[in-house]
Scaffold this motif. Sequence first.
Motif, PDB file in Angstrom:
ATOM      1  N   ARG A  33      40.827  59.756  65.801  1.00  0.00           N
ATOM      2  CA  ARG A  33      41.235  58.389  65.454  1.00  0.00           C
ATOM      3  C   ARG A  33      42.712  58.123  65.705  1.00  0.00           C
ATOM      4  O   ARG A  33      43.162  56.993  65.544  1.00  0.00           O
ATOM      5  CB  ARG A  33      40.937  58.118  63.975  1.00  0.00           C
ATOM      6  N   ASN A  34      43.454  59.152  66.064  1.00  0.00           N
ATOM      7  CA  ASN A  34      44.891  58.968  66.214  1.00  0.00           C
ATOM      8  C   ASN A  34      45.436  59.555  67.513  1.00  0.00           C
ATOM      9  O   ASN A  34      46.635  59.770  67.625  1.00  0.00           O
ATOM     10  CB  ASN A  34      45.611  59.618  65.028  1.00  0.00           C
ATOM     11  N   ALA A  35      44.556  59.830  68.459  1.00  0.00           N
ATOM     12  CA  ALA A  35      45.005  60.413  69.727  1.00  0.00           C
ATOM     13  C   ALA A  35      45.699  59.360  70.591  1.00  0.00           C
ATOM     14  O   ALA A  35      45.351  58.174  70.556  1.00  0.00           O
ATOM     15  CB  ALA A  35      43.822  61.009  70.468  1.00  0.00           C
ATOM     16  N   LYS A  36      46.672  59.807  71.349  1.00  0.00           N
ATOM     17  CA  LYS A  36      47.367  58.946  72.302  1.00  0.00           C
ATOM     18  C   LYS A  36      46.844  59.253  73.706  1.00  0.00           C
ATOM     19  O   LYS A  36      46.336  60.331  73.964  1.00  0.00           O
ATOM     20  CB  LYS A  36      48.877  59.186  72.236  1.00  0.00           C
ATOM     21  N   ILE A  37      47.003  58.281  74.582  1.00  0.00           N
ATOM     22  CA  ILE A  37      46.528  58.479  75.948  1.00  0.00           C
ATOM     23  C   ILE A  37      47.270  59.627  76.625  1.00  0.00           C
ATOM     24  O   ILE A  37      46.739  60.338  77.472  1.00  0.00           O
ATOM     25  CB  ILE A  37      46.668  57.172  76.776  1.00  0.00           C
ATOM     26  N   PRO A  51      45.624  65.208  82.344  1.00  0.00           N
ATOM     27  CA  PRO A  51      45.701  64.240  83.450  1.00  0.00           C
ATOM     28  C   PRO A  51      44.388  64.029  84.183  1.00  0.00           C
ATOM     29  O   PRO A  51      44.054  62.896  84.553  1.00  0.00           O
ATOM     30  CB  PRO A  51      46.773  64.860  84.373  1.00  0.00           C
ATOM     31  N   ASP A  52      43.623  65.104  84.431  1.00  0.00           N
ATOM     32  CA  ASP A  52      42.390  64.946  85.197  1.00  0.00           C
ATOM     33  C   ASP A  52      41.356  64.131  84.432  1.00  0.00           C
ATOM     34  O   ASP A  52      40.559  63.395  85.013  1.00  0.00           O
ATOM     35  CB  ASP A  52      41.814  66.302  85.574  1.00  0.00           C
ATOM     36  N   VAL A  53      41.379  64.233  83.095  1.00  0.00           N
ATOM     37  CA  VAL A  53      40.448  63.447  82.279  1.00  0.00           C
ATOM     38  C   VAL A  53      41.010  62.051  82.030  1.00  0.00           C
ATOM     39  O   VAL A  53      40.259  61.083  81.923  1.00  0.00           O
ATOM     40  CB  VAL A  53      40.186  64.177  80.937  1.00  0.00           C
ATOM     41  N   ASP A  66      42.598  60.040  84.025  1.00  0.00           N
ATOM     42  CA  ASP A  66      42.271  59.096  85.101  1.00  0.00           C
ATOM     43  C   ASP A  66      40.852  58.551  84.944  1.00  0.00           C
ATOM     44  O   ASP A  66      40.590  57.371  85.225  1.00  0.00           O
ATOM     45  CB  ASP A  66      42.418  59.785  86.456  1.00  0.00           C
ATOM     46  N   LYS A  67      39.934  59.395  84.506  1.00  0.00           N
ATOM     47  CA  LYS A  67      38.558  58.929  84.327  1.00  0.00           C
ATOM     48  C   LYS A  67      38.456  57.950  83.167  1.00  0.00           C
ATOM     49  O   LYS A  67      37.622  57.043  83.191  1.00  0.00           O
ATOM     50  CB  LYS A  67      37.644  60.126  84.077  1.00  0.00           C
ATOM     51  N   VAL A  68      39.318  58.125  82.161  1.00  0.00           N
ATOM     52  CA  VAL A  68      39.299  57.211  81.027  1.00  0.00           C
ATOM     53  C   VAL A  68      39.921  55.865  81.407  1.00  0.00           C
ATOM     54  O   VAL A  68      39.382  54.798  81.082  1.00  0.00           O
ATOM     55  CB  VAL A  68      40.046  57.836  79.827  1.00  0.00           C
ATOM     56  N   LEU A  69      41.044  55.919  82.115  1.00  0.00           N
ATOM     57  CA  LEU A  69      41.728  54.677  82.492  1.00  0.00           C
ATOM     58  C   LEU A  69      41.029  53.951  83.636  1.00  0.00           C
ATOM     59  O   LEU A  69      41.060  52.718  83.709  1.00  0.00           O
ATOM     60  CB  LEU A  69      43.176  54.992  82.893  1.00  0.00           C
ATOM     61  N   HIS A  70      40.403  54.709  84.520  1.00  0.00           N
ATOM     62  CA  HIS A  70      39.742  54.093  85.673  1.00  0.00           C
ATOM     63  C   HIS A  70      38.325  54.638  85.783  1.00  0.00           C
ATOM     64  O   HIS A  70      38.013  55.461  86.663  1.00  0.00           O
ATOM     65  CB  HIS A  70      40.529  54.392  86.960  1.00  0.00           C
ATOM     66  N   PRO A  71      37.470  54.215  84.916  1.00  0.00           N
ATOM     67  CA  PRO A  71      36.077  54.705  84.969  1.00  0.00           C
ATOM     68  C   PRO A  71      35.403  54.252  86.253  1.00  0.00           C
ATOM     69  O   PRO A  71      35.696  53.180  86.789  1.00  0.00           O
ATOM     70  CB  PRO A  71      35.440  54.064  83.734  1.00  0.00           C
ATOM     71  N   PRO A  72      34.511  55.064  86.782  1.00  0.00           N
ATOM     72  CA  PRO A  72      33.798  54.676  88.015  1.00  0.00           C
ATOM     73  C   PRO A  72      32.952  53.431  87.779  1.00  0.00           C
ATOM     74  O   PRO A  72      32.411  53.218  86.700  1.00  0.00           O
ATOM     75  CB  PRO A  72      32.939  55.904  88.322  1.00  0.00           C
ATOM     76  N   ALA A  73      32.883  52.612  88.818  1.00  0.00           N
ATOM     77  CA  ALA A  73      32.110  51.367  88.711  1.00  0.00           C
ATOM     78  C   ALA A  73      30.643  51.684  88.522  1.00  0.00           C
ATOM     79  O   ALA A  73      30.082  52.583  89.177  1.00  0.00           O
ATOM     80  CB  ALA A  73      32.316  50.511  89.957  1.00  0.00           C
ATOM     81  N   GLN A  74      30.020  50.938  87.640  1.00  0.00           N
ATOM     82  CA  GLN A  74      28.600  51.133  87.375  1.00  0.00           C
ATOM     83  C   GLN A  74      27.782  50.349  88.395  1.00  0.00           C
ATOM     84  O   GLN A  74      28.055  49.183  88.669  1.00  0.00           O
ATOM     85  CB  GLN A  74      28.263  50.644  85.954  1.00  0.00           C
ATOM     86  N   LYS A  75      26.795  51.012  88.985  1.00  0.00           N
ATOM     87  CA  LYS A  75      25.939  50.343  89.958  1.00  0.00           C
ATOM     88  C   LYS A  75      25.045  49.337  89.252  1.00  0.00           C
ATOM     89  O   LYS A  75      24.405  49.655  88.257  1.00  0.00           O
ATOM     90  CB  LYS A  75      25.096  51.378  90.700  1.00  0.00           C
ATOM     91  N   LYS A  76      25.061  48.116  89.789  1.00  0.00           N
ATOM     92  CA  LYS A  76      24.261  47.058  89.189  1.00  0.00           C
ATOM     93  C   LYS A  76      22.779  47.325  89.432  1.00  0.00           C
ATOM     94  O   LYS A  76      22.357  47.533  90.570  1.00  0.00           O
ATOM     95  CB  LYS A  76      24.649  45.704  89.794  1.00  0.00           C
ATOM     96  N   PRO A  77      21.981  47.367  88.377  1.00  0.00           N
ATOM     97  CA  PRO A  77      20.542  47.636  88.569  1.00  0.00           C
ATOM     98  C   PRO A  77      19.863  46.475  89.299  1.00  0.00           C
ATOM     99  O   PRO A  77      20.226  45.308  89.158  1.00  0.00           O
ATOM    100  CB  PRO A  77      20.023  47.767  87.136  1.00  0.00           C
ATOM    101  N   GLU A  78      18.868  46.822  90.113  1.00  0.00           N
ATOM    102  CA  GLU A  78      18.127  45.804  90.851  1.00  0.00           C
ATOM    103  C   GLU A  78      17.206  45.045  89.916  1.00  0.00           C
ATOM    104  O   GLU A  78      16.640  45.613  88.971  1.00  0.00           O
ATOM    105  CB  GLU A  78      17.289  46.449  91.953  1.00  0.00           C
TER     106      GLU A  78
END
Length: 211
Positions: free
Chosen positions: A174-178, A183-185, A187-199
């Motif tokens: 509850r009190n963690a800072k970015i 660093p490797d994790v 980037d995934k938190v700040l820039h999550p991969p785009a979710q593919k829109k379901p058909e």
Amino acid sequence: MINSSLPKAPLRICALASFFFLAGCSLKQDMAQQPKNRPLSPSDFFTDGRSARPLVENTVPRGSLVLEELTVPKDSNAFPLPLTMELLNRGENRYKIFCSPCHGLQGDGNGMIAMRGMKHPPSYHQDRLRQVPNGYIYDVITNGFGAMFGYSAQVAPGDRWAIVAYLRALQLSRNAKISDIPPDVRDKVLHPPAQKKPETHAEGATGGKTE
């Protein structure tokens, strides 16, 4: 006068039983009144004036070595065990069994026992408990504090430290800072991969969009 016509065997048995009964009572009183020392009473026999004697030098009480190795001062922030995922998982398991009924699964003091009328313990997420040393938390688990009784009989020393580790993880959640994230994790938190829109059903059926 005793009627001589009565059988003598029963009279002898009664007399013998009475003798042993009286002898037993006398022996019991002698044991109760014999010289002795009550716990922590003074004594003139020993030079230090105490009846309670200390342990013989170099005596090792059962289990004391493990306890001494894992015990740190209350004001110490040391952690005597390697911090691993296995330890955290063990701490989560022990916390849910022994701590969550009062402290709640999230450590906010809203456990099921507290919600049913018992006094609410303080939240682990307040500033005071986030800043206390690890040794303080270990001591409270061991000896209790306030309305909480000690868990030294129920939780082994290693498991107490596992609980301390898990509590720190709860507080950090509850009190963690970015900047605390690797660093490797990060980037995934700040820039999550785009979710593919379901058909849609129509797109899947016709191979394209409907007009």
